[in-house]
Design a protein around this motif. Sequence first.
Motif, short mmCIF file in Angstrom:
data_model
loop_
_atom_site.label_atom_id
_atom_site.label_comp_id
_atom_site.label_asym_id
_atom_site.label_seq_id
_atom_site.Cartn_x
_atom_site.Cartn_y
_atom_site.Cartn_z
N ALA A 1 76.80 23.74 37.34
CA ALA A 1 75.40 23.50 36.92
C ALA A 1 74.45 24.34 37.76
CB ALA A 1 75.06 22.02 37.02
N GLN A 2 74.83 24.57 39.02
CA GLN A 2 73.98 25.40 39.88
C GLN A 2 74.29 26.88 39.71
OE1 GLN A 2 74.18 24.25 44.02
NE2 GLN A 2 73.74 22.13 43.46
N GLN A 3 75.55 27.19 39.44
CA GLN A 3 75.94 28.61 39.34
C GLN A 3 75.40 29.25 38.07
OE1 GLN A 3 80.15 27.41 39.92
NE2 GLN A 3 80.28 29.34 40.99
N CYS A 4 75.73 28.65 36.92
CA CYS A 4 75.38 29.30 35.66
C CYS A 4 74.48 28.42 34.79
CB CYS A 4 76.64 29.67 34.87
SG CYS A 4 77.70 28.26 34.49
N GLY A 5 74.45 27.12 35.05
CA GLY A 5 73.66 26.23 34.19
C GLY A 5 74.34 26.06 32.83
N ASP B 1 78.27 36.77 43.82
CA ASP B 1 78.01 37.80 42.84
C ASP B 1 76.61 37.67 42.23
OD1 ASP B 1 78.68 35.51 41.56
OD2 ASP B 1 80.49 36.28 40.62
N ARG B 2 75.80 36.79 42.77
CA ARG B 2 74.40 36.64 42.35
C ARG B 2 74.27 36.63 40.83
NH1 ARG B 2 71.76 36.30 46.78
NH2 ARG B 2 72.53 37.42 48.56
N GLU B 3 75.01 35.71 40.24
CA GLU B 3 74.98 35.68 38.79
C GLU B 3 73.70 35.01 38.28
OE1 GLU B 3 77.63 32.99 36.82
OE2 GLU B 3 78.16 32.17 38.77
N LEU B 4 73.42 35.20 37.01
CA LEU B 4 72.20 34.65 36.43
C LEU B 4 72.41 33.22 35.97
CD1 LEU B 4 71.13 37.83 34.50
CD2 LEU B 4 70.03 36.85 36.51
N HIS B 5 71.39 32.43 36.17
CA HIS B 5 71.45 31.00 35.88
C HIS B 5 70.51 30.71 34.72
CE1 HIS B 5 70.01 26.87 36.49
NE2 HIS B 5 71.21 26.64 36.98
N LEU C 1 87.13 36.86 39.05
CA LEU C 1 86.95 35.74 38.12
C LEU C 1 86.99 34.38 38.81
CD1 LEU C 1 88.88 37.23 35.10
CD2 LEU C 1 86.43 36.74 35.21
N LEU C 2 87.06 34.41 40.14
CA LEU C 2 87.15 33.14 40.87
C LEU C 2 85.98 32.20 40.52
CD1 LEU C 2 88.72 31.54 43.07
CD2 LEU C 2 87.28 32.65 44.78
N ALA C 3 84.77 32.75 40.46
CA ALA C 3 83.59 31.90 40.23
C ALA C 3 83.56 31.31 38.82
CB ALA C 3 82.31 32.71 40.49
N SER C 4 84.37 31.84 37.91
CA SER C 4 84.42 31.32 36.54
C SER C 4 85.29 30.08 36.42
CB SER C 4 85.05 32.37 35.61
OG SER C 4 84.19 33.46 35.44
N THR C 5 86.13 29.86 37.41
CA THR C 5 87.17 28.85 37.24
C THR C 5 86.61 27.43 37.12
OG1 THR C 5 88.73 30.31 38.29
CG2 THR C 5 89.33 27.99 38.25
N GLY C 6 85.61 27.11 37.92
CA GLY C 6 85.04 25.76 37.85
C GLY C 6 84.51 25.44 36.46
N ARG C 7 83.81 26.38 35.87
CA ARG C 7 83.26 26.10 34.53
C ARG C 7 84.36 26.03 33.48
NH1 ARG C 7 79.76 31.46 35.30
NH2 ARG C 7 79.97 30.56 37.36
N GLN C 8 85.41 26.81 33.67
CA GLN C 8 86.53 26.74 32.71
C GLN C 8 87.27 25.41 32.85
OE1 GLN C 8 88.81 30.40 33.05
NE2 GLN C 8 86.98 31.65 32.71
N LEU C 9 87.39 24.92 34.08
CA LEU C 9 87.99 23.59 34.30
C LEU C 9 87.14 22.53 33.59
CD1 LEU C 9 88.87 23.82 38.11
CD2 LEU C 9 90.49 23.39 36.25
N ARG C 10 85.81 22.68 33.71
CA ARG C 10 84.90 21.70 33.10
C ARG C 10 85.04 21.72 31.58
NH1 ARG C 10 79.77 19.73 34.69
NH2 ARG C 10 80.59 19.93 36.79
#
Length: 316
Positions: free
Chosen positions: A192-196, A146-150, A231-240
């Motif tokens: 850290a790479q996806q959204c920082g 989804d080429r999200e912003l970092h 929302l799949l790409a959000s899951t890692g950061r929510q786990l963190r």
Amino acid sequence: MAHPARLRPDLALLRAGLPATPRTRFAPAPTGALHLGHIANAIYVWGLARAAGARVLLRIEDHDRQRCQPAYEHALLEDLEWLGLPADEFPVSVYREGPCAGRQSDRDAQYRAAAAKLAGDGLLFACDCSRRDLEATMRSDAASDDRELHYAGRCRERGLPLEEGVGWRMRMAPGEETFEDALCGRQRQTPAQQCGDLLIRDRLGNWSYQFAVAVDDFLQDITLVIRGLDLLASTGRQLRIARLLGRAAPPVFLHHGLLMQSPTQKLSKADGATGVRELRAAGWTAPRVLGEAAHRLGLQAAPSPLAADAVEQLFR
Ligand code: GLU
């Protein structure tokens, strides 16, 4: 957008990964009216909850106070009632009484306490970047679909005081988050790479979606998260976030396919043609709406009417 590997989870496997009384949630944001995309999610939530013996909590995700409106909340509560999908916790009637522990705008104290814990651990910093600063320094994550912003870390070491009127960000250390999605299989994400460094509260005092949802899923003991693939790409950061807050056992995640407007565009609140209100006005019954959404998901062969108490049959 990719489709999950499977349409239905293996129920026995799903149950085996859950506690005796699992808890899931339906979590609409009152930023617009319910449409068939929400109904598709509701079919997965209620259908799987009933098939797996889980309780359903209704959460009103109105963390963004500029975009949410009470009129949308009233309308969505009314639509849910009409559909015949009652929540086991924080049902429609409880929201109608006034402040409710399921409504995010009534949970400021919980978010403040969670933010204080992160701040105490040295994980928060203040960020006074304007939108223009962010756009100038953010880069797209080419590795992500989804080429999200970092966030490039402009304010990370500036030591600005954490106060009102500035954004609050959480330091995102490198490292992978992995989980087994019940439909998509093994996932590896690198927040850290996806959204920082993640925004948890904006300059206006709105708690961010990622933070509020991780706090709520933890404190409300949600053990099964059922939501769309967007929302799949959000899951890692929510786990963190949850782990940093002290959550020992993460929930089980299931990300299902989305109803599409076109091959590349998911249905949105702007598509009046699929709005529950519009369909009701055109004479559709609740079973017809449920049947249409189930059919578009591929869960039933024809768009035949589907009674609310039959949604679990789609998963058995
Ligand atoms: N409030 C989000 C939405 O309406 C759902 C968030 C979630 O399920 O985590 O899209």
